[in-house]
Design a protein around this motif. Sequence first.
Motif, PDB file in Angstrom:
ATOM      1  N   VAL A  40       0.875  -1.167   0.000  1.00  0.00           N
ATOM      2  CA  VAL A  40       0.000   0.000   0.000  1.00  0.00           C
ATOM      3  C   VAL A  40       0.912   1.217   0.000  1.00  0.00           C
ATOM      4  N   VAL A  41       0.752   2.071  -1.018  1.00  0.00           N
ATOM      5  CA  VAL A  41       1.687   3.177  -1.229  1.00  0.00           C
ATOM      6  C   VAL A  41       0.931   4.498  -1.288  1.00  0.00           C
ATOM      7  N   PHE A  42       1.576   5.528  -0.757  1.00  0.00           N
ATOM      8  CA  PHE A  42       1.028   6.885  -0.684  1.00  0.00           C
ATOM      9  C   PHE A  42       1.762   7.757  -1.707  1.00  0.00           C
ATOM     10  N   TRP A  43       0.999   8.512  -2.521  1.00  0.00           N
ATOM     11  CA  TRP A  43       1.571   9.307  -3.609  1.00  0.00           C
ATOM     12  C   TRP A  43       1.129  10.759  -3.520  1.00  0.00           C
ATOM     13  N   ASN A  44       1.947  11.637  -4.102  1.00  0.00           N
ATOM     14  CA  ASN A  44       1.673  13.072  -4.107  1.00  0.00           C
ATOM     15  C   ASN A  44       1.720  13.576  -5.548  1.00  0.00           C
ATOM     16  N   LEU A  45       0.593  14.078  -6.048  1.00  0.00           N
ATOM     17  CA  LEU A  45       0.520  14.552  -7.429  1.00  0.00           C
ATOM     18  C   LEU A  45       1.370  15.796  -7.683  1.00  0.00           C
ATOM     19  N   LYS A  46       1.761  16.483  -6.612  1.00  0.00           N
ATOM     20  CA  LYS A  46       2.595  17.677  -6.765  1.00  0.00           C
ATOM     21  C   LYS A  46       4.064  17.314  -6.977  1.00  0.00           C
ATOM     22  N   GLU A  47       4.391  16.053  -6.730  1.00  0.00           N
ATOM     23  CA  GLU A  47       5.784  15.628  -6.816  1.00  0.00           C
ATOM     24  C   GLU A  47       5.953  14.591  -7.922  1.00  0.00           C
ATOM     25  N   SER A  48       7.177  14.430  -8.358  1.00  0.00           N
ATOM     26  CA  SER A  48       7.460  13.477  -9.437  1.00  0.00           C
ATOM     27  C   SER A  48       8.120  12.202  -8.939  1.00  0.00           C
ATOM     28  N   GLU A  49       8.691  12.264  -7.747  1.00  0.00           N
ATOM     29  CA  GLU A  49       9.386  11.076  -7.277  1.00  0.00           C
ATOM     30  C   GLU A  49       8.400  10.008  -6.818  1.00  0.00           C
ATOM     31  N   ASN A  50       8.924   8.847  -6.547  1.00  0.00           N
ATOM     32  CA  ASN A  50       8.075   7.725  -6.173  1.00  0.00           C
ATOM     33  C   ASN A  50       7.461   7.916  -4.792  1.00  0.00           C
TER      34      ASN A  50
END
Length: 305
Positions: A40-50
Amino acid sequence: MGKVNVSKLKTFTGHNDCVYTLERTQHDHLFFSGAGDGMVVFWNLKESENGQLIAKLPNSVYALHYLNKANLLVVGHNYDGIHLLDWENKKEAGSLKMTDQAIFDIKSFGDHLYVGDASGTVTVVDLRSLNIIYKIKSSSKSARAIAINEQSGEMAVGYSDNKIRIFNLEDYQLVKELEGHKNSVFTVKYSPDGQLLVTAGRDAHLKIWDTKAGYIELEDIVAHMYTINNLDFSPDGKHFVTCSMDKSIKIWDTHAFKLLKVIDKARHAGHGTSVNKLLWSSYNDLLVSASDDRAISVWDIEFNS
């Protein structure tokens, strides 16, 4: 009809297996993913990194559900049950070993959680006590998808017996049984205003039902070549998107029920395998898609009148 411009902004990678689900948070730019690798992974649309790993479970994750008030993430852990994660501190806030089946979808309304599994059961869980309070058993075939209509206090469930059943959320009694699909129903979604129910699945047909008129079928569209896995509405409700095992994403006009754009590998560097899940974010109206190719793609959709 205006032109639709589509561009791929970024691709998130990091999962080691098919990405099956995406889930929004209270912040428009933040979302979660779950995959066949149990991550289960958390992502941020403002950032490009994983993204950030929130949890690693032994079995596949098909279903995630975010609880806005509690700021907790509910994870459907196949063959085990549900886990409530305090995702910011990466620790478990509670769990319930409620089924040994695959968990296909999770939704909530008020203080209750609704969990659909491969036995055809929709289990109602009290979120305060984490106790099972009711089991809706209307089919022996998988309960694949759940949608809540807050305006009418109803829940639509799509099953692998090809039917959609509408239940009253007060007493969980069956209100209506919708027939028409010729195979498993994989996705059900109410429009933001609650007036339409859109359903799709293995028969590749898109069906649109009028909720105000007692779920009369308004449209039956042969929408894709193969199984339709998921659909989502734009934040303003004027458009919706479908994704399929045929590797494509399609953009539709909600009111005219017309196809406006096809996103695929040849034209837009789209996914190379089945597209499993869609999330149309309120953050810059960006569309997020997840696929068997282990990637999560982010799309800018621009409508020119």
